[in-house]
Write a protein that holds these residues in place. Structure first.
Motif, PDB file in Angstrom:
ATOM      1  N   UNK A  14       0.837  -1.208   0.000  1.00  0.00           N
ATOM      2  CA  UNK A  14       0.000   0.000   0.000  1.00  0.00           C
ATOM      3  C   UNK A  14       0.869   1.255   0.000  1.00  0.00           C
ATOM      4  N   UNK A  15       1.945   1.219   0.749  1.00  0.00           N
ATOM      5  CA  UNK A  15       2.895   2.336   0.805  1.00  0.00           C
ATOM      6  C   UNK A  15       3.480   2.593  -0.585  1.00  0.00           C
ATOM      7  N   UNK A  16       3.920   1.534  -1.248  1.00  0.00           N
ATOM      8  CA  UNK A  16       4.495   1.655  -2.589  1.00  0.00           C
ATOM      9  C   UNK A  16       3.454   2.157  -3.585  1.00  0.00           C
ATOM     10  N   UNK A  17       2.230   1.650  -3.502  1.00  0.00           N
ATOM     11  CA  UNK A  17       1.170   2.106  -4.409  1.00  0.00           C
ATOM     12  C   UNK A  17       0.917   3.603  -4.243  1.00  0.00           C
ATOM     13  N   UNK A  18       0.940   4.065  -3.009  1.00  0.00           N
ATOM     14  CA  UNK A  18       0.731   5.492  -2.744  1.00  0.00           C
ATOM     15  C   UNK A  18       1.911   6.317  -3.237  1.00  0.00           C
ATOM     16  N   UNK A  19       3.130   5.903  -2.888  1.00  0.00           N
ATOM     17  CA  UNK A  19       4.315   6.670  -3.295  1.00  0.00           C
ATOM     18  C   UNK A  19       4.510   6.681  -4.809  1.00  0.00           C
ATOM     19  N   UNK A  20       4.036   5.640  -5.485  1.00  0.00           N
ATOM     20  CA  UNK A  20       4.133   5.610  -6.947  1.00  0.00           C
ATOM     21  C   UNK A  20       3.384   6.785  -7.566  1.00  0.00           C
ATOM     22  N   UNK A  21       2.374   7.265  -6.862  1.00  0.00           N
ATOM     23  CA  UNK A  21       1.578   8.392  -7.378  1.00  0.00           C
ATOM     24  C   UNK A  21       2.011   9.747  -6.830  1.00  0.00           C
ATOM     25  N   UNK A  22       2.436   9.784  -5.544  1.00  0.00           N
ATOM     26  CA  UNK A  22       2.734  11.096  -4.941  1.00  0.00           C
ATOM     27  C   UNK A  22       4.216  11.426  -4.930  1.00  0.00           C
ATOM     28  N   UNK A  23       5.072  10.460  -5.203  1.00  0.00           N
ATOM     29  CA  UNK A  23       6.512  10.687  -5.149  1.00  0.00           C
ATOM     30  C   UNK A  23       7.088  10.282  -3.805  1.00  0.00           C
TER      31      UNK A  23
ATOM     32  N   UNK B 293      -6.331  11.141  -2.489  1.00  0.00           N
ATOM     33  CA  UNK B 293      -6.723  12.524  -2.252  1.00  0.00           C
ATOM     34  C   UNK B 293      -5.524  13.334  -1.822  1.00  0.00           C
ATOM     35  N   UNK B 294      -5.765  14.558  -1.354  1.00  0.00           N
ATOM     36  CA  UNK B 294      -4.668  15.404  -0.888  1.00  0.00           C
ATOM     37  C   UNK B 294      -4.107  14.911   0.438  1.00  0.00           C
ATOM     38  N   UNK B 295      -4.957  14.328   1.277  1.00  0.00           N
ATOM     39  CA  UNK B 295      -4.531  13.947   2.624  1.00  0.00           C
ATOM     40  C   UNK B 295      -4.510  12.439   2.864  1.00  0.00           C
ATOM     41  N   UNK B 296      -5.269  11.666   2.094  1.00  0.00           N
ATOM     42  CA  UNK B 296      -5.385  10.229   2.335  1.00  0.00           C
ATOM     43  C   UNK B 296      -5.338   9.433   1.034  1.00  0.00           C
ATOM     44  N   UNK B 297      -4.856   8.201   1.155  1.00  0.00           N
ATOM     45  CA  UNK B 297      -4.987   7.233   0.056  1.00  0.00           C
ATOM     46  C   UNK B 297      -5.590   5.962   0.640  1.00  0.00           C
ATOM     47  N   UNK B 298      -6.317   5.240  -0.195  1.00  0.00           N
ATOM     48  CA  UNK B 298      -6.930   3.971   0.209  1.00  0.00           C
ATOM     49  C   UNK B 298      -6.530   2.916  -0.821  1.00  0.00           C
ATOM     50  N   UNK B 299      -6.015   1.792  -0.321  1.00  0.00           N
ATOM     51  CA  UNK B 299      -5.522   0.719  -1.186  1.00  0.00           C
ATOM     52  C   UNK B 299      -6.132  -0.604  -0.764  1.00  0.00           C
ATOM     53  N   UNK B 300      -6.508  -1.407  -1.747  1.00  0.00           N
ATOM     54  CA  UNK B 300      -7.007  -2.763  -1.517  1.00  0.00           C
ATOM     55  C   UNK B 300      -5.889  -3.732  -1.905  1.00  0.00           C
TER      56      UNK B 300
END
Length: 131
Positions: free
Chosen positions: A56-65, A99-106
């Motif tokens: 989930x961390x990697x999925x989020x960082x892939x989008x936000x840097x 979003x700006x403050x949160x990400x949700x991953x399955x």
């Protein structure tokens, strides 16, 4: 991404492998060793949680840097079947919301080579505000 993970989490740099990464999906692998096993020879729940969390961390960082201080704020995890002994665990993660403050991953976890999930997780991450 692999180099960034090794830089910020050197204690686990050899545990996780990114097999696939795009804007929404991540496939990661966790090398299972004796340290990941619990009595009975199955992979421990904390090890399965770790793989889901890193995916989930990697999925989020892939989008936000590279935002190392992006942190887990919520998790729901269902353990569905015993992982196969002697096989790596594979996570298939899909970013559902950013979003700006949160990400949700399955995330679905599988024993390597199996199409039956051993666990399912939903992770929410807090994204630090831009300065």
């Amino acid at each position: 991404m692999t180099a960034f993970l090794a830089e910020i989490f050197p204690q686990v740099k050899n545990d996780f492998i990114v097999d696939h990464l795009d804007g929404e999906n991540v496939v990661m692998r966790m090398r299972i060793t004796d340290s990941n096993l619990r009595p009975g020879g199955t992979v421990s729940g904390p090890s399965m949680f770790a793989l889901a969390d890193v995916a989930a961390y990697v999925a989020t960082l892939a989008r936000i840097g590279r935002e190392a201080l992006t942190v887990t704020t919520g998790c729901s995890m269902d353990f569905m079947r015993k992982p196969e002994a002697g096989k790596d665990l594979v996570a298939k993660a899909r970013l559902l919301k950013l979003g700006k403050a949160l990400s949700v991953t399955d995330i679905l976890l599988f024993s390597e080579g199996s199409d039956k999930p051993v666990a399912r997780a939903s992770m929410t991450y807090s994204i630090p505000p831009k300065r």
